[in-house]
Design an enzyme around this catalytic site. Sequence first.
Site, PDB file in Angstrom:
ATOM      1  N   HIS A  64      -0.671  11.223   2.012  1.00 56.89           N
ATOM      2  CA  HIS A  64      -1.039  10.255   0.985  1.00 56.89           C
ATOM      3  C   HIS A  64      -0.082   9.069   1.040  1.00 56.89           C
ATOM      4  CE1 HIS A  64      -1.987   8.659  -3.047  1.00 56.89           C
ATOM      5  NE2 HIS A  64      -3.110   9.350  -2.953  1.00 56.89           N
ATOM      6  N   TYR A  65      -0.560   7.908   0.593  1.00 56.34           N
ATOM      7  CA  TYR A  65       0.304   6.725   0.642  1.00 56.34           C
ATOM      8  C   TYR A  65       1.435   6.787  -0.372  1.00 56.34           C
ATOM      9  CZ  TYR A  65      -2.355   5.082  -3.441  1.00 56.34           C
ATOM     10  OH  TYR A  65      -2.937   4.975  -4.676  1.00 56.34           O
ATOM     11  N   ARG A  66       1.283   7.571  -1.425  1.00 53.30           N
ATOM     12  CA  ARG A  66       2.361   7.698  -2.403  1.00 53.30           C
ATOM     13  C   ARG A  66       3.502   8.528  -1.823  1.00 53.30           C
ATOM     14  NH1 ARG A  66      -1.058   8.966  -7.931  1.00 53.30           N
ATOM     15  NH2 ARG A  66      -1.847   6.847  -8.266  1.00 53.30           N
ATOM     16  N   MET A  67       4.722   8.191  -2.280  1.00 51.48           N
ATOM     17  CA  MET A  67       5.901   8.905  -1.800  1.00 51.48           C
ATOM     18  C   MET A  67       6.809   9.256  -2.976  1.00 51.48           C
ATOM     19  SD  MET A  67       6.802   6.912   1.769  1.00 51.48           S
ATOM     20  CE  MET A  67       6.774   5.249   1.085  1.00 51.48           C
ATOM     21  N   ASP A 112      -1.039   1.734  -9.723  1.00 54.07           N
ATOM     22  CA  ASP A 112      -0.179   2.800  -9.211  1.00 54.07           C
ATOM     23  C   ASP A 112       0.684   2.269  -8.098  1.00 54.07           C
ATOM     24  OD1 ASP A 112      -2.368   4.349  -6.868  1.00 54.07           O
ATOM     25  OD2 ASP A 112      -2.768   2.578  -8.036  1.00 54.07           O
TER      26      ASP A 112
END
Length: 216
Positions: free
Chosen positions: A127-130, A216
């Site tokens: 996923h692009y979120r970290m 986000d």
Amino acid sequence: MSDKLVVWMDCEMTGLRLDSDKLIEVSALVTDSDLNILGDGVDIVIHADDAALAAMPPVVAEMHARSGLTDEVRRSTVTVAEAEQQVLDYIRQYVPTPRTVPLAGNSIATDRAFIARDMPALDAHLHYRMIDVSSIKELCRRWYPRIYFGQPEKGLTHRALADIKESIRELEYYRRTAFVAPPGPSTAEIAAVAAQLGGTAQTAESPQVEGTTQAD
């Protein structure tokens, strides 16, 4: 996005220059939401030629020589593509669906940049979120200095798998010391804080759906 699992990664490179330095070790672990490690993980040393090793800055060369990584890199026959596949095989045991689980680690954007450059299939699976433990560290430095200065000492082995385990331990430390204990504040308390900050709290019964317009 799944709220149950987290993919942890750490990389060792010949330096931080994205245009020229080489990825020489990559490790991965998957944890559940309570930071319990699932499986044995993977730790892979990638071959690099003598020219790449000779180009390391002195501080990096000394660090990798002291840890034994330089000698292991010379002996390794594993290519970047082979390492990518091994990491993907491990992660897919727990995360079969692409782009559903965030990547975590310390200063993880640096590792992510090398992963994106050299391991595009792996990068696309994440996923692009970290989740960057370093961000929590820096907030504690500013807001809770006693927590910051009381954190457990790190081993500083500068080996990828050991560094991941230390990052997981560090996040568990911050979870126990800096975060509100479960189950967290009441709905009324949450609404009051949201109102003070000029917003409206989402209700537990109406979670935000991935891909909608919330920032986000």
